[in-house]
Design a protein around this motif. Structure first.
Motif, PDB file in Angstrom:
ATOM      1  N   ARG A 178      22.495  93.003  -3.268  1.00 19.73           N
ATOM      2  CA  ARG A 178      22.187  91.592  -3.570  1.00 19.73           C
ATOM      3  C   ARG A 178      22.375  90.710  -2.331  1.00 19.73           C
ATOM      4  O   ARG A 178      22.432  89.491  -2.437  1.00 19.73           O
ATOM      5  CB  ARG A 178      23.093  91.084  -4.692  1.00 19.73           C
ATOM      6  CG  ARG A 178      22.814  91.749  -6.022  1.00 19.73           C
ATOM      7  CD  ARG A 178      23.667  91.104  -7.085  1.00 19.73           C
ATOM      8  NE  ARG A 178      23.474  91.750  -8.376  1.00 19.73           N
ATOM      9  CZ  ARG A 178      24.165  91.460  -9.478  1.00 19.73           C
ATOM     10  NH1 ARG A 178      25.098  90.522  -9.421  1.00 19.73           N
ATOM     11  NH2 ARG A 178      23.922  92.077 -10.612  1.00 19.73           N
ATOM     12  N   GLN A 179      22.502  91.337  -1.184  1.00 17.33           N
ATOM     13  CA  GLN A 179      22.840  90.605   0.041  1.00 17.33           C
ATOM     14  C   GLN A 179      21.870  89.449   0.308  1.00 17.33           C
ATOM     15  O   GLN A 179      22.290  88.344   0.645  1.00 17.33           O
ATOM     16  CB  GLN A 179      22.811  91.577   1.228  1.00 17.33           C
ATOM     17  CG  GLN A 179      23.187  90.931   2.535  1.00 17.33           C
ATOM     18  CD  GLN A 179      23.352  91.978   3.629  1.00 17.33           C
ATOM     19  OE1 GLN A 179      24.361  92.640   3.704  1.00 17.33           O
ATOM     20  NE2 GLN A 179      22.348  92.138   4.454  1.00 17.33           N
ATOM     21  N   TYR A 180      20.580  89.691   0.129  1.00 19.87           N
ATOM     22  CA  TYR A 180      19.566  88.673   0.467  1.00 19.87           C
ATOM     23  C   TYR A 180      19.766  87.408  -0.378  1.00 19.87           C
ATOM     24  O   TYR A 180      19.789  86.291   0.143  1.00 19.87           O
ATOM     25  CB  TYR A 180      18.167  89.249   0.247  1.00 19.87           C
ATOM     26  CG  TYR A 180      17.065  88.389   0.805  1.00 19.87           C
ATOM     27  CD1 TYR A 180      16.865  88.285   2.180  1.00 19.87           C
ATOM     28  CD2 TYR A 180      16.223  87.655  -0.024  1.00 19.87           C
ATOM     29  CE1 TYR A 180      15.863  87.502   2.714  1.00 19.87           C
ATOM     30  CE2 TYR A 180      15.219  86.864   0.491  1.00 19.87           C
ATOM     31  CZ  TYR A 180      15.042  86.788   1.858  1.00 19.87           C
ATOM     32  OH  TYR A 180      14.049  85.990   2.371  1.00 19.87           O
ATOM     33  N   LEU A 181      19.968  87.604  -1.707  1.00 22.71           N
ATOM     34  CA  LEU A 181      20.165  86.447  -2.604  1.00 22.71           C
ATOM     35  C   LEU A 181      21.474  85.737  -2.289  1.00 22.71           C
ATOM     36  O   LEU A 181      21.555  84.507  -2.291  1.00 22.71           O
ATOM     37  CB  LEU A 181      20.155  86.913  -4.062  1.00 22.71           C
ATOM     38  CG  LEU A 181      18.801  87.400  -4.591  1.00 22.71           C
ATOM     39  CD1 LEU A 181      18.973  88.135  -5.905  1.00 22.71           C
ATOM     40  CD2 LEU A 181      17.850  86.218  -4.771  1.00 22.71           C
ATOM     41  N   LEU A 182      22.521  86.528  -2.018  1.00 25.43           N
ATOM     42  CA  LEU A 182      23.829  85.921  -1.729  1.00 25.43           C
ATOM     43  C   LEU A 182      23.797  85.152  -0.407  1.00 25.43           C
ATOM     44  O   LEU A 182      24.452  84.117  -0.266  1.00 25.43           O
ATOM     45  CB  LEU A 182      24.908  86.999  -1.696  1.00 25.43           C
ATOM     46  CG  LEU A 182      25.214  87.634  -3.067  1.00 25.43           C
ATOM     47  CD1 LEU A 182      25.975  88.933  -2.906  1.00 25.43           C
ATOM     48  CD2 LEU A 182      26.004  86.659  -3.950  1.00 25.43           C
ATOM     49  N   LEU A 183      23.016  85.656   0.563  1.00 32.24           N
ATOM     50  CA  LEU A 183      22.885  84.917   1.829  1.00 32.24           C
ATOM     51  C   LEU A 183      22.135  83.596   1.611  1.00 32.24           C
ATOM     52  O   LEU A 183      22.423  82.590   2.255  1.00 32.24           O
ATOM     53  CB  LEU A 183      22.161  85.773   2.868  1.00 32.24           C
ATOM     54  CG  LEU A 183      22.995  86.881   3.512  1.00 32.24           C
ATOM     55  CD1 LEU A 183      22.116  87.789   4.360  1.00 32.24           C
ATOM     56  CD2 LEU A 183      24.100  86.281   4.383  1.00 32.24           C
ATOM     57  N   HIS A 184      21.158  83.602   0.703  1.00 32.75           N
ATOM     58  CA  HIS A 184      20.494  82.343   0.335  1.00 32.75           C
ATOM     59  C   HIS A 184      21.523  81.347  -0.195  1.00 32.75           C
ATOM     60  O   HIS A 184      21.490  80.157   0.133  1.00 32.75           O
ATOM     61  CB  HIS A 184      19.420  82.593  -0.732  1.00 32.75           C
ATOM     62  CG  HIS A 184      18.051  82.802  -0.165  1.00 32.75           C
ATOM     63  ND1 HIS A 184      17.312  81.782   0.385  1.00 32.75           N
ATOM     64  CD2 HIS A 184      17.290  83.918  -0.053  1.00 32.75           C
ATOM     65  CE1 HIS A 184      16.156  82.251   0.810  1.00 32.75           C
ATOM     66  NE2 HIS A 184      16.110  83.554   0.567  1.00 32.75           N
ATOM     67  N   SER A 185      22.431  81.834  -1.038  1.00 28.06           N
ATOM     68  CA  SER A 185      23.490  80.962  -1.590  1.00 28.06           C
ATOM     69  C   SER A 185      24.362  80.419  -0.468  1.00 28.06           C
ATOM     70  O   SER A 185      24.709  79.224  -0.442  1.00 28.06           O
ATOM     71  CB  SER A 185      24.363  81.744  -2.582  1.00 28.06           C
ATOM     72  OG  SER A 185      23.567  82.282  -3.606  1.00 28.06           O
ATOM     73  N   LEU A 186      24.737  81.327   0.453  1.00 25.31           N
ATOM     74  CA  LEU A 186      25.589  80.911   1.569  1.00 25.31           C
ATOM     75  C   LEU A 186      24.872  79.840   2.407  1.00 25.31           C
ATOM     76  O   LEU A 186      25.481  78.847   2.821  1.00 25.31           O
ATOM     77  CB  LEU A 186      25.928  82.128   2.433  1.00 25.31           C
ATOM     78  CG  LEU A 186      26.820  81.859   3.652  1.00 25.31           C
ATOM     79  CD1 LEU A 186      28.166  81.279   3.222  1.00 25.31           C
ATOM     80  CD2 LEU A 186      27.037  83.137   4.451  1.00 25.31           C
ATOM     81  N   ARG A 187      23.562  80.048   2.641  1.00 22.26           N
ATOM     82  CA  ARG A 187      22.810  79.059   3.427  1.00 22.26           C
ATOM     83  C   ARG A 187      22.850  77.692   2.742  1.00 22.26           C
ATOM     84  O   ARG A 187      23.066  76.661   3.392  1.00 22.26           O
ATOM     85  CB  ARG A 187      21.352  79.526   3.570  1.00 22.26           C
ATOM     86  CG  ARG A 187      20.508  78.578   4.386  1.00 22.26           C
ATOM     87  CD  ARG A 187      19.050  78.949   4.350  1.00 22.26           C
ATOM     88  NE  ARG A 187      18.498  78.769   2.999  1.00 22.26           N
ATOM     89  CZ  ARG A 187      17.239  79.026   2.680  1.00 22.26           C
ATOM     90  NH1 ARG A 187      16.417  79.506   3.577  1.00 22.26           N
ATOM     91  NH2 ARG A 187      16.802  78.834   1.448  1.00 22.26           N
ATOM     92  N   GLU A 188      22.648  77.661   1.411  1.00 22.49           N
ATOM     93  CA  GLU A 188      22.684  76.393   0.674  1.00 22.49           C
ATOM     94  C   GLU A 188      24.069  75.760   0.765  1.00 22.49           C
ATOM     95  O   GLU A 188      24.207  74.558   0.951  1.00 22.49           O
ATOM     96  CB  GLU A 188      22.310  76.613  -0.802  1.00 22.49           C
ATOM     97  CG  GLU A 188      20.849  76.877  -1.049  1.00 22.49           C
ATOM     98  CD  GLU A 188      19.956  75.763  -0.528  1.00 22.49           C
ATOM     99  OE1 GLU A 188      20.355  74.592  -0.570  1.00 22.49           O
ATOM    100  OE2 GLU A 188      18.854  76.076  -0.036  1.00 22.49           O
ATOM    101  N   ALA A 189      25.111  76.599   0.636  1.00 27.12           N
ATOM    102  CA  ALA A 189      26.481  76.072   0.697  1.00 27.12           C
ATOM    103  C   ALA A 189      26.764  75.461   2.065  1.00 27.12           C
ATOM    104  O   ALA A 189      27.336  74.369   2.176  1.00 27.12           O
ATOM    105  CB  ALA A 189      27.478  77.184   0.385  1.00 27.12           C
ATOM    106  N   LEU A 190      26.356  76.169   3.121  1.00 27.16           N
ATOM    107  CA  LEU A 190      26.601  75.659   4.483  1.00 27.16           C
ATOM    108  C   LEU A 190      25.824  74.365   4.730  1.00 27.16           C
ATOM    109  O   LEU A 190      26.277  73.485   5.463  1.00 27.16           O
ATOM    110  CB  LEU A 190      26.180  76.709   5.521  1.00 27.16           C
ATOM    111  CG  LEU A 190      27.041  77.980   5.588  1.00 27.16           C
ATOM    112  CD1 LEU A 190      26.393  79.012   6.497  1.00 27.16           C
ATOM    113  CD2 LEU A 190      28.441  77.656   6.081  1.00 27.16           C
ATOM    114  N   GLY A 191      24.640  74.236   4.133  1.00 25.29           N
ATOM    115  CA  GLY A 191      23.828  73.038   4.356  1.00 25.29           C
ATOM    116  C   GLY A 191      24.315  71.838   3.561  1.00 25.29           C
ATOM    117  O   GLY A 191      24.208  70.700   4.004  1.00 25.29           O
ATOM    118  N   ALA A 192      24.886  72.099   2.347  1.00 29.10           N
ATOM    119  CA  ALA A 192      25.240  70.981   1.454  1.00 29.10           C
ATOM    120  C   ALA A 192      26.692  70.544   1.594  1.00 29.10           C
ATOM    121  O   ALA A 192      27.038  69.421   1.229  1.00 29.10           O
ATOM    122  CB  ALA A 192      24.965  71.392   0.002  1.00 29.10           C
ATOM    123  N   ALA A 193      27.577  71.422   2.116  1.00 30.85           N
ATOM    124  CA  ALA A 193      29.012  71.095   2.159  1.00 30.85           C
ATOM    125  C   ALA A 193      29.329  70.156   3.315  1.00 30.85           C
ATOM    126  O   ALA A 193      28.570  70.042   4.279  1.00 30.85           O
ATOM    127  CB  ALA A 193      29.821  72.376   2.314  1.00 30.85           C
TER     128      ALA A 193
END
Length: 1237
Positions: free
Chosen positions: A911-926
């Motif tokens: 699930r790495q690809y989907l989880l990296l998408h989540s990480l990208r969103e977190a880094l952009g919004a936090a």
């Protein structure tokens, strides 16, 4: 016999009458008939008309002769080719007649026929055939030097013919050259001058061999400076060189090293006419061959500076004495100066003018030498502003203006952000010259000559544009000059309007305080111009008055100047124009706009005049012609922070504005919605409810997909009115909401409309009591997803619609925080429920992504399990929505979510690809501060994952790294050095891609730090790995496109590396066997394509830093490369033809061959459909490049281009393609820039 034929035969009969009046009237009627498009002549009529007109050319009456000659023009297009040839034969015979009058008539006739011939580009062979027929006779007429008059006429016609139809006469070029060259030594000056002109036109069209013969002939005939030769012969040869330079200078490059030193020597001979010709030749060489002139620039510059002040008959040191004498006895000194300096033999002014023009060409063609020019040429030009001859003075000003334009900073240049650069030092140098410029112009601004004052205003306008604020310290001088010209009623209105236009520009560039002391002297003449009867003057003055009000009494700053002494006068002058109805439309519109500014900025000082002014505006609102400017003026008044009382007009204005919303005129609807919004914000509580309801009734029709901009303004207005008069909105909320929900489902919804919709929905639930219940609104929003049948069925919602609806759900939750937790809980239940449809789950997750941060930590604990579970969903849309939600919710609760997310990335490689998408969103919004404690863990994880990741995942990792660096740039950006030095190829590629994500098109705090590292990152262009080089080129392209200031100063080092990547490398081309077939694979293609994309971007933002000749070498190579690269280079070539026509023209013969090859290439029989489509697209792109090259005036005369044009005309398929491209380019206003970043 048809009616037309019968009418013409009766006219022909009258032409034989012995009465000259009959003949004249019949010829005049024939002229009228021939000018009709509908006329059709049969063969017999053609023959008779031609015969009769040729006979009338020898008529005894001059008027009949003149009219008969004029008839030849329209006749050429109406008769068959052999009849045109008959006319031409007869005219050529008459040209050698003994009668002078008949010769003149024949000359006029031939020029008329030539001007009416269809150009060769139309595909007609008539022009070519006729010219061939004439040419032989003209050359013999020129060669037989019996009668100079015949010679002159023949030379004139030949020049005319060569300028229009030079290329089709290719077979005659050699005989023409050998016929014209001897005429350069003719004893008659007029013959020599005409031969010079004809040779110039011939040089542009002849073959390369003939051009070399011509150039060699001129060079061989030019004697050494000390060899004996007649001045007239030298003058003629130099004039011929100048003519060839102007018409075909791009072909002279190879001969300049021999030519320029000779011309420099002749400049030193004491002959002003020769000096002028030499300087004109230099001007042509500089414009057409700037690169080849490089070794000679220093010598040409010193010659120009020497002859710019060449005025042997005038002593400029006595200017001050003259000035004193003028004050004592003005008339006497004027008389004396006129007597003393009206010397007809003084040719020195022509030398000075040629020197000034040559300097302008030098400055314009060599922007790279600008710092030197600012040191050497600028002071010399400023000293020559005192020039006594008006024509020369205009050219001196013109040369200085060219320098100012070259100094103008490139688009997007910010002095504050950037380190000291060449542009900054140029501007600093120019700023130091401003006092000298003003001192030199002080007298000129009050010169008697209008042209001198106009030149002053042009120069000062340009200076104020290049250095805003630099003229503030010289206001006394400038204001007295402006007032002098504005108040000068003895002069033409043009100079007064120029002065007003300059004043308006000055108000925009200089600080308001600089104008305060001068307002008492400035305002009266401006007021006089407002009342001027000439409409253009009044319109210009009203614009100046409007700018004065806006600049001197701005709304966003405290008033520094008391308006009391001026407001009455300004108001009276403007209202006088506003009341008058018998005015030009432009003056009416400017008067309304000026009134709007006056009331908006100074309405509190108008006192009793305010209400009549507002009523006048209301009156203009009712008039169809003035309603649009009146709406805009009302908007200005309503937006004014002065909070003016608009009660007297509101009740009447609102119904009128409501009626405008039904009009078809889009500009009016947009302006009306802006006005209504401004009124609702400033006068909300005072708006009559009945009038508001009338306006609101018009709005549902405007909230629709057909015009998103109108819809956005309508929804903005609804939000404003909801806060001011909720009761009125509650009545129309049903139909408006129905339309708004339909709009939210649109896949084309722009961000602005979505923000407006969120604001309106928040306003609906935010009033007390709410206009619409929260639960009801949520139900309406989610109905299309939860109950698609009840919501009207229809097609499935687009992906964009789910995001739009989720944003609106979140907006409502943030407006009602007490409901947020319940909403989040319901969404979690819907997302978890096995009975929910895919659409419901997607909407639930997207809404949770927005609501989760508002709802608090309670629902977030449940969310983890639900979101992780959803990442394994069979639906791709649900997985993507859950991944997005995990990141956005995590950004709101980093301590709980981020460690959990990192652990999941470690534990769940599938699930790495989907989880990296989540990480990208977190880094952009936090928030960056919240992320700092986790930066090390995230950094380590991302780089650990890189070596084994596929290309798509590496791109995602790079984006995450980029966003992470923005958390703490000074600490993390230097680490890239280590990774680039020690990392694997995949890691190096990821680092460079991450840097690309640090570049945005808006100013950012990281920019100065990033700029200091760019040079090191660009060294990766020398990396042995192809993917690293491709990533570096993609990053460089992004920098050039979005923020050219980062790389502009490094281009000198980067460009050689970039050009290296455009070359085809044989070691990267391999053959792959696919069954029985062999297939060639070029591993270097992607890198080459990326390099050419960078080159295209450089054209748009860094043109001034490029050596265009070197750049063109690589474009030329690209024209023979792979399909993708050829497509790019064709577009580049078309762009270059517009941006830098001179260097393109120099190599047009070489550029045509690959274009010709592409246009005439055939696809192998039996190829697949895609091959045919690719070839068609390639042909179309190549033909666009050809069409762009033909827009360069001299390109069409090039032999190879003329040959290719002829080939296009003879090939029906290419002709159709070329014509369709010309139609497309005619209908498109400008070439759209291609997005390649």
């Amino acid at each position: 016999m048809s009616t037309a034929a019968f009418h013409i035969s009766s006219l022909l009969e009258k032409m034989t009458s012995s009465d000259k009046d009959f003949r004249f009237m019949a010829t005049s009627d024939l002229m009228s008939e021939l000018q009709k498009d509908s006329i059709q002549l049969d063969e017999d009529s053609e023959r008779k008309v031609v015969k009769m007109l040729l006979r009338l050319l020898d008529d005894k009456n001059g008027e009949v002769q003149n009219l008969a000659v004029k008839c030849l023009g329209p006749l050429v297009g109406k008769v068959k080719e052999y009849q045109v040839e008959t006319i031409v034969d007869a005219l050529c015979a008459n040209l050698r007649s003994d009668k002078e009058q008949l010769r003149d008539i024949a000359g006029i006739g031939l020029k008329t026929v030539l001007s009416e011939l269809p150009p060769a580009a139309t595909g007609s062979g008539l022009a070519t055939n006729v010219c061939r027929k004439i040419t032989g006779q003209l050359t013999s007429a020129i060669a037989q030097q019996e009668d100079v008059a015949v010679q002159l006429e023949a030379l004139d016609i030949l020049s005319d013919m060569l300028s229009r139809l030079g290329a089709p006469l290719g077979t005659f070029h050699a005989s023409l050259l050998h016929c014209l060259l001897p005429q350069l030594s003719s004893p008659r000056l007029a013959v020599r001058k005409r031969a010079v002109v004809a040779l110039g036109h011939l040089a542009a069209a002849c073959s390369t061999d003939l051009f070399v013969e011509l150039a060699d002939h001129l060079l061989d005939r030019l004697p050494g400076p000390r060899a004996p030769a007649s001045p007239a012969a030298i003058r003629t040869l130099i004039q011929c060189l100048g003519s060839v330079g102007r018409q075909a200078g791009h072909r002279l490059g190879a001969h300049l090293n021999r030519l320029v030193p000779l011309v420099e020597e002749f400049c030193n001979l004491d002959d002003d006419e020769l000096r002028e010709s030499c300087l004109q030749a230099f001007e042509a060489f500089l414009r057409k061959c700037p690169k080849e002139m490089d070794p000679h620039v220093a010598n040409v510059t010193s010659l120009c500076l020497q002859y710019l002040k060449h005025d042997p008959n005038y002593n400029y040191n006595s200017d001050e004495d003259e000035e004193q004498m003028e004050t004592e006895d003005s008339e006497f000194s004027e008389q004396e100066s006129e007597d003393e300096y009206s010397d007809d033999d003084d040719m020195s002014w022509k030398v000075r003018r040629a020197a000034a023009k040559c300097l302008a060409a030098l400055i314009g063609s060599r922007p790279d030498l600008l710092p030197d020019f600012l040191c050497t040429l600028a002071p010399a030009l400023i000293r020559r502003f005192k020039e006594r001859e008006e024509n020369v003075k205009a050219d001196v000003f013109g040369a200085y203006i060219v320098m100012l334009r070259q100094t103008r900073p490139p688009k997007g240049w910010l002095e504050a952000v950037e380190e000291p650069t060449q542009t900054g030092s140029n501007l600093h140098m120019l700023r130091g010259q401003v006092p000298l410029v003003i001192k030199a112009l002080q007298r000129q601004l009050k010169d008697r000559s209008i042209r001198a004052r106009q030149s002053c205003f042009s120069l000062l306008t340009e200076l104020a544009g290049v250095l805003p604020g630099s003229l503030a310290g010289y206001m006394p001088v400038l204001m007295s000059g402006i007032v002098f010209s504005i108040a000068d009623r003895s002069s033409s209105s043009t100079i007064r309007m120029d002065a007003l236009a300059f004043l308006q520009g000055l108000l925009g560039t200089e600080p308001a305080e600089a104008f305060h002391p001068h307002l008492p002297t400035l305002l009266p003449p401006v007021m006089a111009c407002v009342a001027d009867p000439f409409y253009k003057m009044a319109a210009e003055a009203l614009l100046v008055l409007q700018e004065l009000v806006r600049t001197l009494w701005p709304l966003d700053k405290p008033r520094m100047l008391d308006p009391e002494p001026y407001v009455g006068e300004m108001s009276a002058a403007t209202l006088a124009r506003l009341r008058a109805t018998d005015l030009d439309q432009e003056v009416k519109e400017r008067a309304i706009s000026c009134t709007g500014h006056l009331v908006g900025h100074l309405g509190d000082r108008l006192g009793d005049d305010l209400e009549p002014t507002l009523l006048l505006l209301l009156d203009r609102l009712r008039n169809e012609i003035t309603r649009l400017p009146a709406v805009k003026a009302l908007t200005l008044v309503a937006r004014s922070p002065l909070r003016l009382d608009m009660q007297p007009i509101l009740a009447e204005a609102l119904p009128i504005l409501a009626s405008f919303l039904r009009k078809n005129q889009r500009a009016l609807r947009l302006a009306t919605l802006a006005a209504l919004d401004a009124l609702a914000q400033s006068q909300g509580l005072h708006l009559p409810p009945s009038a508001v309801r009338a306006v609101l009734a018009e709005l549902p029709a405007l909230v629709c997909e057909s015009d998103m901009h109108v819809a956005q303004l309508a929804v903005d207005f609804l939000a404003t009115v909801t806060q001011a008069q909720p009761a009125s909105v509650a009545e129309v909320s049903g139909p408006v909401l129905a339309e708004l929900l339909r709009l939210l489902r649109s896949p084309l919804l722009p961000a602005g409309v979505l923000v407006a919709a969120e604001g309106f929905l928040q306003a609906l639930v935010g009033t007390r009591p709410p206009c619409v219940d929260y639960a009801e609104l949520i139900g309406l929003l989610i109905a299309p997803v939860y109950d698609p049948e009840e919501a009207g069925g229809g097609p499935a919602l687009a992906k964009q619609a789910f995001h739009s609806l989720a944003r609106c759900v979140a907006a409502l939750s943030s407006a009602c925080p007490q409901e947020a937790a319940a909403t989040a809980h319901r969404l979690v239940c819907d997302a978890r429920s096995p009975h929910s449809s895919t659409g419901v789950k997607v909407l639930a997750f997207l809404s949770l992504a927005e609501v989760g941060q508002v709802a608090g930590p309670g629902p977030q604990r449940e969310l983890k399990a639900v979101l992780l579970d959803a990442l394994g969903s069979p639906s791709e849309d649900v997985r993507a929505a859950a991944s997005f939600a995990l990141g956005r919710v995590g950004a709101g609760n980093l301590p709980d979510f981020l460690p959990f997310l990192l652990a999941q990335i470690e534990a769940e490689p599938r699930r790495q690809y989907l989880l990296l998408h989540s990480l990208r969103e977190a880094l952009g919004a936090a928030q960056p501060d919240g992320l700092k404690p986790y930066a090390e863990d995230v950094w380590a994880l991302l780089f650990q994952r890189c070596p084994d990741a596929d290309e798509g995942t590496r791109g995602l990792l790079a984006e995450c790294v980029g966003r992470l660096v923005l958390v703490n740039p000074p600490f993390l950006l230097p680490r890239f050095r280590k990774q680039l030095a020690a990392g694997q190829p995949h890691t190096r590629s990821m680092v460079i891609t991450a840097v690309k994500f640090l570049i945005s098109d808006q100013p950012h705090p990281i920019d100065p730090l990033l700029k200091s590292y760019i040079g090191e990152f660009m060294e990766s262009l020398q990396d042995p790995d192809l993917n690293v080089r491709r990533a570096t080129l993609a990053f460089f392209n992004s920098a050039v496109h979005n923020k050219p200031s980062l790389v502009r100063d490094l281009l000198q080092d980067i460009l050689p590396l970039l050009y290296q990547e455009t070359k085809i490398r044989r070691d990267l081309i391999r053959e792959v066997e696919m069954g029985p077939f062999k297939h060639t694979v070029d591993d270097g293609l992607d890198v080459r394509k990326a390099a050419f994309e960078c080159m295209y971007s450089l054209l748009e933002s860094c043109l001034g830093q490029l050596d265009i000749c070197e750049f063109l070498n690589h474009v030329e190579d690209g024209l023979k490369d792979h399909y993708d690269i050829r497509m790019l280079t064709f577009i580049m070539l078309a762009r270059l033809a517009t941006l830098c026509p001179v260097p393109v023209l120099q190599r047009v013969d070489r550029l045509i061959e690959p274009l010709r090859g592409t246009c005439t290439a055939k696809v192998k029989a039996g190829s697949v459909k895609q091959e045919f489509e690719k070839q068609d697209e390639l042909k179309r792109s190549a033909m666009r490049a050809v069409a762009a090259l033909l827009t360069i005036p001299e390109a069409g005369k090039s032999p190879s281009m003329a040959d290719f044009s002829a080939q296009i005309r003879t090939n029906p398929e290419l002709t159709i393609l070329f014509e369709s491209i010309q139609k497309d380019s005619a209908s498109a206003p400008s070439t759209d820039l291609m997005e390649l970043s």
